[in-house]
Design an enzyme around this catalytic site. Structure first.
Site, short mmCIF file in Angstrom:
data_model
loop_
_atom_site.label_atom_id
_atom_site.label_comp_id
_atom_site.label_asym_id
_atom_site.label_seq_id
_atom_site.Cartn_x
_atom_site.Cartn_y
_atom_site.Cartn_z
N HIS A 183 -68.70 -106.11 -52.07
CA HIS A 183 -68.77 -104.94 -51.19
C HIS A 183 -67.79 -103.85 -51.66
O HIS A 183 -68.16 -102.68 -51.78
CB HIS A 183 -68.44 -105.40 -49.76
CG HIS A 183 -68.33 -104.32 -48.73
ND1 HIS A 183 -69.27 -104.14 -47.75
CD2 HIS A 183 -67.38 -103.37 -48.52
CE1 HIS A 183 -68.91 -103.12 -46.97
NE2 HIS A 183 -67.75 -102.63 -47.42
N GLU A 184 -66.56 -104.23 -51.97
CA GLU A 184 -65.56 -103.23 -52.38
C GLU A 184 -65.92 -102.62 -53.73
O GLU A 184 -65.69 -101.43 -53.96
CB GLU A 184 -64.15 -103.85 -52.42
CG GLU A 184 -63.63 -104.34 -51.07
CD GLU A 184 -63.67 -103.28 -49.99
OE1 GLU A 184 -63.59 -102.07 -50.32
OE2 GLU A 184 -63.79 -103.66 -48.79
N HIS A 187 -68.17 -99.78 -53.11
CA HIS A 187 -67.49 -98.50 -52.82
C HIS A 187 -67.00 -97.84 -54.11
O HIS A 187 -67.12 -96.63 -54.30
CB HIS A 187 -66.31 -98.72 -51.88
CG HIS A 187 -66.69 -99.04 -50.47
ND1 HIS A 187 -67.69 -98.37 -49.81
CD2 HIS A 187 -66.19 -99.95 -49.59
CE1 HIS A 187 -67.79 -98.86 -48.57
NE2 HIS A 187 -66.90 -99.83 -48.41
N HIS A 193 -71.12 -96.95 -46.39
CA HIS A 193 -71.66 -98.04 -45.57
C HIS A 193 -73.08 -97.69 -45.13
O HIS A 193 -73.41 -96.54 -44.89
CB HIS A 193 -70.78 -98.26 -44.34
CG HIS A 193 -69.44 -98.84 -44.69
ND1 HIS A 193 -68.27 -98.43 -44.12
CD2 HIS A 193 -69.10 -99.80 -45.59
CE1 HIS A 193 -67.26 -99.12 -44.62
NE2 HIS A 193 -67.73 -99.95 -45.53
ZN LIG Z 1 -66.63 -101.04 -46.83
#
Ligand SMILES: [Zn+2]
Length: 465
Positions: A183-184, A187, A193
């Site tokens: 997930h990171e 980014h 999101h």
């Molecule tokens: Zn996040």
């Protein structure tokens, strides 16, 4: 099936995806939250100071200032420059944010892992997962590259948004799993999101009254935040970038539900199909493949990569569309004998790819652009790279073509617009001819006499013109 949406603010993206709902367990009556998945947070035990930027705007922007860092959406750390862009933006100047999150050039991501980071396998596993699923991304151990990610020990899980230039960190506390790391990295690649997409109200309800104080900003859309973006494809509850129903709940009631009020499960295990499609789209811009020249017959052009949404096809006004679909277009020239340039363009929610083409015969060479002053030895002759030309036919009378190497011939046909000629000693000059050729046909020869300085009897000479 194409279903992906991505918000790519020319480069700020929101990864959305779609996919079948993963084990959806929703109940409308019973809001018991059985999920153990919690939101990624840069500083789990610290809300920090709320800063309101651009308060005169219709959409004032709030971010958190914690430990000398600007934190947005819980786990995205913005640079002072990114904050300044938000501060100075106004609703009429959103284009200034078109590069809000920068992508990694050519999908090349350099990284290092701090030696004191425990459980480094979660990093290498997360990287391997990205690489296996999005082949256009390449993660490489940094040697001396200036732009890179360092995976370090943090108080929570967090990342910068996009490539910010120089060293940037992905912070991983002990509780950050491989899935949180995936997930990171999302980014760091430029993804927001899922619930931040502008059209999320078509699929979810935000229950503002249930949200913990100070966490409202995590539920604002990228538009609320003054950022550029766009989305395509359906909302993706399966995205690894999606918040859970109970994230940041103040009272045990859901903060996000489906439109019918039901809750949903999310996952932090793997990229969803939608995540993969969106990231592939971001980092693997399609090319339009097909012939460079359009003659009298129809020509078909195809997009060479996954196309997440039907593109809007357009062509220059000297072309006409015969047919088109998600991945290809067939066109024909309105006047196949016109000898002019044209173009074919696909526009996928603002991501524009253009193919330039030539229509009809190549242009006729009308002048030799460059001729060196010839003595008795080799000299250079070149013509402009005329539009539509695929090959040149050269002929020399009174000399031989030595470059490209013709083996002593006085003719050459090929892609070179420049030749080197060795004139025959004797006559004060020679003649060069050139014509151009492409898939549609060939032009007539253009002819020029080239004088030389060579006296066949030795002792210098003159240039007869
Ligand atoms: Zn996040």
């Amino acid at each position: 099936m194409l279903r992906k949406k991505l918000l790519l603010g020319t480069f700020a993206l929101l990864l959305l995806s779609c996919s079948k709902d993963l084990d959806e367990v929703s109940t409308t009556e019973n809001y018991e939250n059985t999920s153990t998945i919690t939101a990624e947070l840069a500083y789990p035990d610290d809300i920090g100071e709320t800063i309101i930027l651009n308060s005169k705007s219709q959409n004032p922007i709030t971010i958190s200032y914690i430990n000398n860092e600007y934190v947005w959406g819980g786990d995205m750390i913005l640079t002072p420059k990114q904050v300044e862009k938000l501060r100075t933006s106004d609703d009429s100047k959103r284009t200034g944010l078109s590069n809000y999150a920068d992508k990694w050039p050519n999908g090349q991501v350099f990284f290092t892992i701090a030696s004191n980071l425990p459980n480094q396998a979660r990093v290498t596993d997360a990287i391997a997962h990205w690489e296996a699923n999005v082949p256009s991304l390449q993660f490489t151990q940094r040697t001396n590259q200036s732009n890179y990610i360092e995976f370090v020990v943090g108080r929570g899980c967090s990342s910068s948004l996009g490539m910010i230039g120089g060293r940037q960190r992905i912070n991983l506390a002990a509780g950050c799993s491989t899935g949180n790391t995936i997930h990171e990295i999302g980014h760091a690649l430029g993804l927001f999101h899922e619930q931040q997409r502008a059209d999320r109200n078509d699929d979810i309800i935000i229950n503002w009254n249930n949200i913990e104080s100070g966490r409202d900003q995590n539920f604002e859309t990228y538009v609320d935040r003054g950022m550029n973006g766009f989305e395509f494809g359906p909302f993706d509850f399966g995205s690894i970038m999606m918040y859970g129903s109970f994230f940041f709940s103040d009272n045990g009631l859901p903060t996000i539900t489906r439109l019918d009020g039901s809750t949903f499960n999310i996952q932090r295990t793997a990229l969803s199909n939608g995540d993969i499609e969106a990231a592939s789209f971001m980092y693997d811009r399609p090319n339009i493949n097909g012939a460079n020249t359009i003659c009298s017959s129809n020509q078909t052009y195809t997009l060479d990569t996954f196309v997440p949404t039907p593109p809007v096809w357009t062509v220059s006004n000297n072309l006409q569309i015969i047919s088109s679909n998600n991945t290809s277009i067939t066109v024909s020239a309105i006047n196949p004998n016109s000898s002019q340039s044209g173009w074919i363009r696909s526009n996928m929610n603002g991501l524009i790819t253009t193919k330039n083409v030539w229509i009809g015969n190549p242009e006729t060479p009308t002048r030799l652009l460059h001729v060196t002053r010839f003595g008795c030895t080799m000299g250079e002759i070149s013509v402009d790279a005329f539009s539509g030309v695929e090959t040149y036919d050269w002929q020399v009378s009174g000399g031989t073509i030595v470059i490209p190497n013709t083996g002593g011939s006085n003719t050459y046909s090929g892609t070179s617009s420049t030749i080197f000629v060795d004139p025959i000693d004797g006559p004060y000059g020679f003649t060069v001819k050139v014509r151009t050729r492409n898939a549609c046909g060939v032009t007539s020869y253009y002819t020029k006499h080239i004088p030389t300085d060579c006296n066949p009897n030795g002792g210098g000479g003159q240039t007869p013109l």
